[in-house]
Design a protein around this motif. Structure first.
Motif, mmCIF file in Angstrom:
data_model
loop_
_atom_site.group_PDB
_atom_site.id
_atom_site.type_symbol
_atom_site.label_atom_id
_atom_site.label_comp_id
_atom_site.label_asym_id
_atom_site.label_seq_id
_atom_site.Cartn_x
_atom_site.Cartn_y
_atom_site.Cartn_z
ATOM 1 N N LYS A 284 35.225 -27.819 -27.275
ATOM 2 C CA LYS A 284 35.328 -26.239 -27.193
ATOM 3 C C LYS A 284 34.020 -25.714 -28.005
ATOM 4 C CE LYS A 284 40.403 -25.915 -26.438
ATOM 5 N NZ LYS A 284 40.309 -25.396 -25.088
ATOM 6 N N ALA A 285 33.577 -24.739 -27.475
ATOM 7 C CA ALA A 285 32.317 -24.199 -27.973
ATOM 8 C C ALA A 285 32.109 -22.688 -27.212
ATOM 9 C CB ALA A 285 31.170 -25.109 -27.884
ATOM 10 N N LEU A 286 31.431 -21.877 -28.016
ATOM 11 C CA LEU A 286 30.894 -20.591 -27.616
ATOM 12 C C LEU A 286 29.153 -21.072 -27.778
ATOM 13 C CD1 LEU A 286 30.334 -17.829 -26.784
ATOM 14 C CD2 LEU A 286 31.001 -17.221 -29.145
ATOM 15 N N ALA B 90 39.234 -21.298 -21.165
ATOM 16 C CA ALA B 90 38.332 -22.351 -20.948
ATOM 17 C C ALA B 90 37.809 -23.330 -22.140
ATOM 18 C CB ALA B 90 37.020 -21.656 -20.174
ATOM 19 N N ASP B 91 37.019 -24.412 -22.025
ATOM 20 C CA ASP B 91 36.637 -25.064 -22.947
ATOM 21 C C ASP B 91 35.164 -24.506 -23.417
ATOM 22 O OD1 ASP B 91 38.725 -26.716 -23.026
ATOM 23 O OD2 ASP B 91 37.911 -28.251 -21.454
ATOM 24 N N LEU B 92 34.409 -24.114 -22.592
ATOM 25 C CA LEU B 92 32.930 -23.487 -22.953
ATOM 26 C C LEU B 92 32.757 -22.311 -22.399
ATOM 27 C CD1 LEU B 92 30.392 -24.896 -23.735
ATOM 28 C CD2 LEU B 92 29.689 -25.277 -21.636
ATOM 29 N N TRP B 93 32.233 -21.632 -23.419
ATOM 30 C CA TRP B 93 31.955 -20.121 -23.272
ATOM 31 C C TRP B 93 30.500 -19.997 -23.206
ATOM 32 C CZ3 TRP B 93 35.625 -16.938 -27.098
ATOM 33 C CH2 TRP B 93 36.944 -17.276 -26.767
ATOM 34 N N VAL B 94 30.108 -19.005 -22.560
ATOM 35 C CA VAL B 94 28.486 -18.759 -22.654
ATOM 36 C C VAL B 94 28.536 -16.939 -22.966
ATOM 37 C CG1 VAL B 94 26.016 -18.485 -21.600
ATOM 38 C CG2 VAL B 94 27.805 -20.500 -21.152
ATOM 39 N N TYR B 95 27.581 -16.839 -24.028
ATOM 40 C CA TYR B 95 27.309 -15.319 -24.233
ATOM 41 C C TYR B 95 25.635 -15.204 -24.018
ATOM 42 C CZ TYR B 95 27.087 -10.670 -26.284
ATOM 43 O OH TYR B 95 27.132 -9.471 -26.647
ATOM 44 N N LYS C 54 34.669 -12.745 -32.768
ATOM 45 C CA LYS C 54 35.910 -12.677 -33.593
ATOM 46 C C LYS C 54 36.899 -13.502 -32.647
ATOM 47 C CE LYS C 54 39.231 -9.256 -35.137
ATOM 48 N NZ LYS C 54 39.604 -7.822 -35.216
ATOM 49 N N LEU C 55 36.802 -13.369 -31.575
ATOM 50 C CA LEU C 55 38.074 -14.211 -30.773
ATOM 51 C C LEU C 55 37.736 -15.583 -30.913
ATOM 52 C CD1 LEU C 55 40.158 -14.342 -28.610
ATOM 53 C CD2 LEU C 55 38.455 -14.198 -26.712
ATOM 54 N N ALA C 56 36.585 -16.292 -30.841
ATOM 55 C CA ALA C 56 35.930 -17.610 -31.050
ATOM 56 C C ALA C 56 36.515 -17.905 -32.427
ATOM 57 C CB ALA C 56 34.453 -17.827 -31.111
ATOM 58 N N VAL C 57 36.215 -17.237 -33.570
ATOM 59 C CA VAL C 57 36.523 -17.847 -34.828
ATOM 60 C C VAL C 57 38.052 -17.680 -35.096
ATOM 61 C CG1 VAL C 57 36.271 -17.000 -37.153
ATOM 62 C CG2 VAL C 57 34.447 -16.810 -36.121
ATOM 63 N N SER C 58 38.891 -16.511 -34.381
ATOM 64 C CA SER C 58 40.207 -16.935 -34.725
ATOM 65 C C SER C 58 40.767 -17.951 -33.833
ATOM 66 C CB SER C 58 40.814 -15.416 -34.283
ATOM 67 O OG SER C 58 40.494 -15.221 -32.759
ATOM 68 N N SER C 59 40.103 -18.562 -32.794
ATOM 69 C CA SER C 59 40.582 -19.490 -32.016
ATOM 70 C C SER C 59 40.129 -20.926 -32.587
ATOM 71 C CB SER C 59 40.213 -19.361 -30.520
ATOM 72 O OG SER C 59 40.678 -18.007 -30.201
ATOM 73 N N GLY C 60 39.255 -21.110 -33.740
ATOM 74 C CA GLY C 60 38.912 -22.192 -34.191
ATOM 75 C C GLY C 60 37.576 -22.714 -33.176
ATOM 76 N N ILE C 61 36.866 -21.895 -32.531
ATOM 77 C CA ILE C 61 35.890 -22.407 -31.425
ATOM 78 C C ILE C 61 34.401 -22.345 -32.302
ATOM 79 C CG2 ILE C 61 34.751 -21.930 -29.463
ATOM 80 C CD1 ILE C 61 37.407 -21.178 -28.281
ATOM 81 N N PRO C 62 33.564 -23.197 -32.593
ATOM 82 C CA PRO C 62 32.329 -23.207 -33.272
ATOM 83 C C PRO C 62 31.502 -22.195 -32.442
ATOM 84 C CG PRO C 62 32.779 -25.390 -32.214
ATOM 85 C CD PRO C 62 34.083 -24.734 -32.050
ATOM 86 N N LYS D 32 25.955 -23.099 -35.654
ATOM 87 C CA LYS D 32 25.211 -24.479 -35.270
ATOM 88 C C LYS D 32 23.896 -23.895 -34.462
ATOM 89 C CE LYS D 32 28.898 -27.532 -35.942
ATOM 90 N NZ LYS D 32 29.909 -28.485 -35.704
ATOM 91 N N LYS D 33 22.637 -24.274 -34.959
ATOM 92 C CA LYS D 33 21.451 -23.944 -34.005
ATOM 93 C C LYS D 33 21.196 -25.292 -33.176
ATOM 94 C CE LYS D 33 19.276 -20.537 -36.946
ATOM 95 N NZ LYS D 33 18.203 -19.985 -37.727
ATOM 96 N N ILE D 34 21.009 -25.208 -32.051
ATOM 97 C CA ILE D 34 20.676 -26.265 -31.061
ATOM 98 C C ILE D 34 19.384 -25.966 -30.399
ATOM 99 C CG2 ILE D 34 22.981 -27.239 -30.908
ATOM 100 C CD1 ILE D 34 23.420 -25.814 -28.369
ATOM 101 N N LYS D 35 18.746 -27.103 -30.111
ATOM 102 C CA LYS D 35 17.614 -27.006 -29.173
ATOM 103 C C LYS D 35 17.319 -28.360 -28.155
ATOM 104 C CE LYS D 35 14.195 -29.956 -31.743
ATOM 105 N NZ LYS D 35 12.658 -29.743 -32.322
ATOM 106 N N ILE D 36 16.824 -27.778 -26.999
ATOM 107 C CA ILE D 36 16.412 -28.934 -26.012
ATOM 108 C C ILE D 36 15.122 -29.501 -26.523
ATOM 109 C CG2 ILE D 36 15.851 -29.393 -23.554
ATOM 110 C CD1 ILE D 36 17.629 -26.842 -23.039
ATOM 111 N N PRO D 37 14.803 -30.858 -26.889
ATOM 112 C CA PRO D 37 13.704 -31.295 -27.176
ATOM 113 C C PRO D 37 12.651 -31.462 -26.349
ATOM 114 C CG PRO D 37 15.214 -33.055 -26.924
ATOM 115 C CD PRO D 37 16.089 -31.901 -26.704
ATOM 116 N N GLU D 38 11.528 -31.121 -26.582
ATOM 117 C CA GLU D 38 10.231 -31.043 -25.732
ATOM 118 C C GLU D 38 9.688 -32.851 -25.739
ATOM 119 O OE1 GLU D 38 5.887 -29.404 -25.425
ATOM 120 O OE2 GLU D 38 6.992 -29.211 -27.177
#
Length: 261
Positions: free
Chosen positions: A198-200, A104-109, A171-179, A220-226
């Motif tokens: 593609k991202a985790l 998949a393109d997008l993973w969620v943890y 580890k899987l993300a890093v080995s797959s080049g996924i940020p 990379k830290k992200i936020k939803i702006p207020e």
């Protein structure tokens, strides 16, 4: 009819220790029961009214044992405040292991999401955005908690939950080049940056956010702006709402990027 022993069994499945002991989990609500009858899960026992059985004649063939009961009996056995016409007892499956490579393109943890309603809603969000695998820390709420099942509205039939320590997913993300992205209150505005195809994405605990151990591995830290400029406003968004917004923005940016090619 639903025997006293069956009623006792049904009510006992509210607790994880009993689900593990009986190797069963509970599904209630006509829509969700209807979906689980067509899913990969094995329905061991189905208690349903005549109207439900008539409306689902083909599906009920997938249940091991079917018992026609009354609404009154359903109400007596149910864990819900407003029961419907069916109760299903399903076999606990073997949990799926980590995939060898990301499809998949997008993973969620999820890092220790505790509220069953939040987990169920996030499962529903993943289903909506086509996220087939949802990775969870070992201390995240149990998928087969009846409140999780209810909140997912049947999406648990299509989204695979994988309980695993973050290190293995990272580890899987890093080995797959996924940020690896993480949701933080002090992150970069999600609407002011180009998001990769593609991202985790890591979502943190309701009260404590992302743990320091996992934070150290986030690139990379992200936020939803207020957008509320008043002096008083909400301290943060509910984690299931935040997950939906973040998934939507990742998908939106890359959908239009693909569409323009």
């Amino acid at each position: 009819m639903i025997s006293k022993n069956s009623i006792k069994l049904i009510k006992s499945l509210a607790l994880k220790k009993n689900r593990l002991k009986e190797n069963l989990f509970l599904v209630e609500g006509d829509k969700i029961v209807s979906e689980v009858l067509e899913s990969k899960f094995k329905v061991d026992k189905l208690f349903a009214t005549s109207s439900f059985l008539i409306n689902n004649q083909q599906k009920i063939k997938n249940a091991n044992l079917v018992s026609e009961v009354t609404r009154e009996e359903i109400t007596q056995a149910s864990l819900l405040k407003s029961p419907q016409n069916s109760i299903a007892l399903c076999k606990l499956p073997d949990f799926k292991g980590l995939p060898e490579k990301p499809d998949a393109d997008l993973w969620v943890y999820l890092d220790e999401i505790q509220d069953p309603g939040n987990l169920g809603t996030i499962i529903r969000v993943c289903d909506w955005f086509g996220i087939e695998n949802l990775f969870c820390s070992p201390r995240t709420a149990d998928l087969f908690n009846p409140k999780v099942i209810q909140a997912s509205m049947g999406s648990f039939c299509r989204v695979e939950l994988i309980y695993t320590p973050f290190e293995s997913v990272a580890k899987l993300a890093v080995s797959s080049g996924i940020p690896i992205f993480g949701a933080f209150l002090d992150g970069t505005n999600i609407y002011e940056q180009k998001l990769p195809s593609k991202a985790l994405v890591v979502m943190g605990n309701e009260g404590n956010g992302i743990s320091p151990e996992i934070e150290a591995k986030i690139e990379k830290k992200i936020k939803i702006p207020e957008f509320n400029k008043n002096t008083k406003s909400a301290e943060s968004l509910n984690v299931s709402v935040a997950t939906a917004i973040i998934c939507s923005e990742f998908k939106r940016q890359n959908y239009f990027s693909d569409y323009s090619k």
